[in-house]
Design a protein around this motif. Structure first.
Motif, PDB file in Angstrom:
ATOM      1  N   MET A   1       0.849  -1.200   0.000  1.00 40.56           N
ATOM      2  CA  MET A   1       0.000   0.000   0.000  1.00 40.56           C
ATOM      3  C   MET A   1       0.878   1.241   0.000  1.00 40.56           C
ATOM      4  O   MET A   1       1.865   1.308   0.723  1.00 40.56           O
ATOM      5  N   MET A   2       0.520   2.226  -0.814  1.00 42.91           N
ATOM      6  CA  MET A   2       1.289   3.459  -0.894  1.00 42.91           C
ATOM      7  C   MET A   2       1.210   4.216   0.426  1.00 42.91           C
ATOM      8  O   MET A   2       0.163   4.309   1.050  1.00 42.91           O
ATOM      9  N   GLN A   3       2.337   4.774   0.848  1.00 38.20           N
ATOM     10  CA  GLN A   3       2.377   5.561   2.065  1.00 38.20           C
ATOM     11  C   GLN A   3       2.061   7.017   1.732  1.00 38.20           C
ATOM     12  O   GLN A   3       2.769   7.655   0.957  1.00 38.20           O
ATOM     13  N   GLU A  54       1.102   7.676  -8.127  1.00 40.98           N
ATOM     14  CA  GLU A  54       1.342   6.661  -7.095  1.00 40.98           C
ATOM     15  C   GLU A  54       0.047   6.279  -6.385  1.00 40.98           C
ATOM     16  O   GLU A  54      -0.180   5.110  -6.062  1.00 40.98           O
ATOM     17  N   TRP A  55      -0.796   7.282  -6.104  1.00 36.85           N
ATOM     18  CA  TRP A  55      -2.081   6.982  -5.451  1.00 36.85           C
ATOM     19  C   TRP A  55      -2.934   6.073  -6.333  1.00 36.85           C
ATOM     20  O   TRP A  55      -3.504   5.097  -5.875  1.00 36.85           O
ATOM     21  N   ALA A  58      -1.910   2.459  -6.551  1.00 41.11           N
ATOM     22  CA  ALA A  58      -2.038   1.730  -5.287  1.00 41.11           C
ATOM     23  C   ALA A  58      -3.472   1.297  -4.998  1.00 41.11           C
ATOM     24  O   ALA A  58      -3.700   0.519  -4.074  1.00 41.11           O
ATOM     25  N   GLN A  59      -4.457   1.791  -5.794  1.00 42.09           N
ATOM     26  CA  GLN A  59      -5.850   1.457  -5.529  1.00 42.09           C
ATOM     27  C   GLN A  59      -6.249   0.152  -6.231  1.00 42.09           C
ATOM     28  O   GLN A  59      -5.654  -0.247  -7.237  1.00 42.09           O
TER      29      GLN A  59
END
Length: 285
Positions: A1-3, A54-55, A58-59
């Motif tokens: 999961m993206m931080q 990036e968001w 990550a989904q």
């Protein structure tokens, strides 16, 4: 999961989103709750900075993104719902239990729900984000292919305001409001303008109230002396009777039925006058 990131420099700025996020959470809860026919709750999470590419990657690809534009501001914002949440809501709406199997495509009924939800949410978002009547706020469409949805490079720096949805038959799910940093700046500027507009108004109102209060006139009496006479004595009084009077050491000034000050009798400019020697503390306060 993206931080997602929230550093000390932007924490205060992002915290300013909290009141707005709470109002939006209530609107989304009310709108989605009308479909679930049962207890449904949206709680507000935190706001964090991220990069759009990036968001997005990550989904879970099985999701829905509602796109809204503010043409006058040249900005766009997104609302993201996980596909599993959409499926549960639609299943409950049609009388199901909310238990759905994992899949990768929306049904025709779910697509109709997405279209209706996106349109109904638009005026609610506008009322919270950009209530200016002269500023249009448009619902563009619902995107169901998140991996193919790209934003211009200028919008890659985003703010992700998170929410959490759950209910009696709804598994906890993450919902997101995606803002650009420019939209956040617009919201911050609008808040500053509103605060500056309110301050003079409050000050002007206070000054008008003070000025009006200063012009109010109160009846005042200077009581040189008084005497107590019994009722029986009053009944026997006749012309020529004498009542002894004694001037007090301090003569009271009575305002609105209460002693406001005390002083001594004297003369000023050839007329009898009262020199104030004491202001009663209770009235002074």
């Amino acid at each position: 999961m993206m931080q997602l990131t929230r550093n000390a420099n932007d924490a205060a700025e992002l915290n300013q989103l909290e009141p707005l996020a709470q109002r939006i959470a209530q609107s989304i809860q009310s709108l989605l709750g009308s479909f679930t026919k049962g207890a449904f709750q949206i709680t507000t999470g935190t706001a964090n900075g991220a990069r759009y590419p990036e968001w997005r990657i990550a989904q879970n690809p099985f999701s829905a993104v509602f796109r809204y534009a503010m043409p006058k501001r040249g900005e766009e914002l997104l609302v993201h719902l996980p596909g599993s949440l959409v499926c549960q809501i639609v299943d409950l709406y049609y009388g199901g239990s909310g238990t759905v199997q994992a899949r990768s495509e929306f049904s025709a009924a779910e697509m109709r729900f997405l279209s209706g939800f996106g349109s109904q949410l638009a005026p609610l978002l506008k009322s919270h984000i950009d209530p200016d009547e002269g500023s249009p706020f448009e619902y563009i469409r619902a995107e169901t292919d998140l991996l193919q949805m790209a934003w211009p490079k200028s919008r890659e720096a985003i703010i992700v305001q998170s929410f959490f949805a759950e209910g009696e038959a709804i598994k906890p799910s993450a919902v997101s409001l995606i803002l650009t940093t420019e939209t956040l700046r617009f919201l911050d500027n609008r808040r500053s303008v509103e605060e500056n507009q309110e301050a003079p108004t409050d000050a002007a109102w206070s000054e008008r109230v003070r000025s009006a209060a200063m012009r109010v006139k109160f009846p005042s009496r200077i009581v040189l002396t008084h005497c107590n006479v019994s009722f029986s004595k009053m009944l026997t009084l006749a012309p020529g009777d004498i009542l002894p009077l004694l001037l007090p050491a301090q003569i009271p000034m009575i305002v609105a039925g209460r002693v406001f000050a005390r002083g001594s009798l004297g003369e000023a400019n050839g007329r009898a006058a009262l020199m104030i020697e004491k202001i009663e503390k209770e009235m002074d306060q």
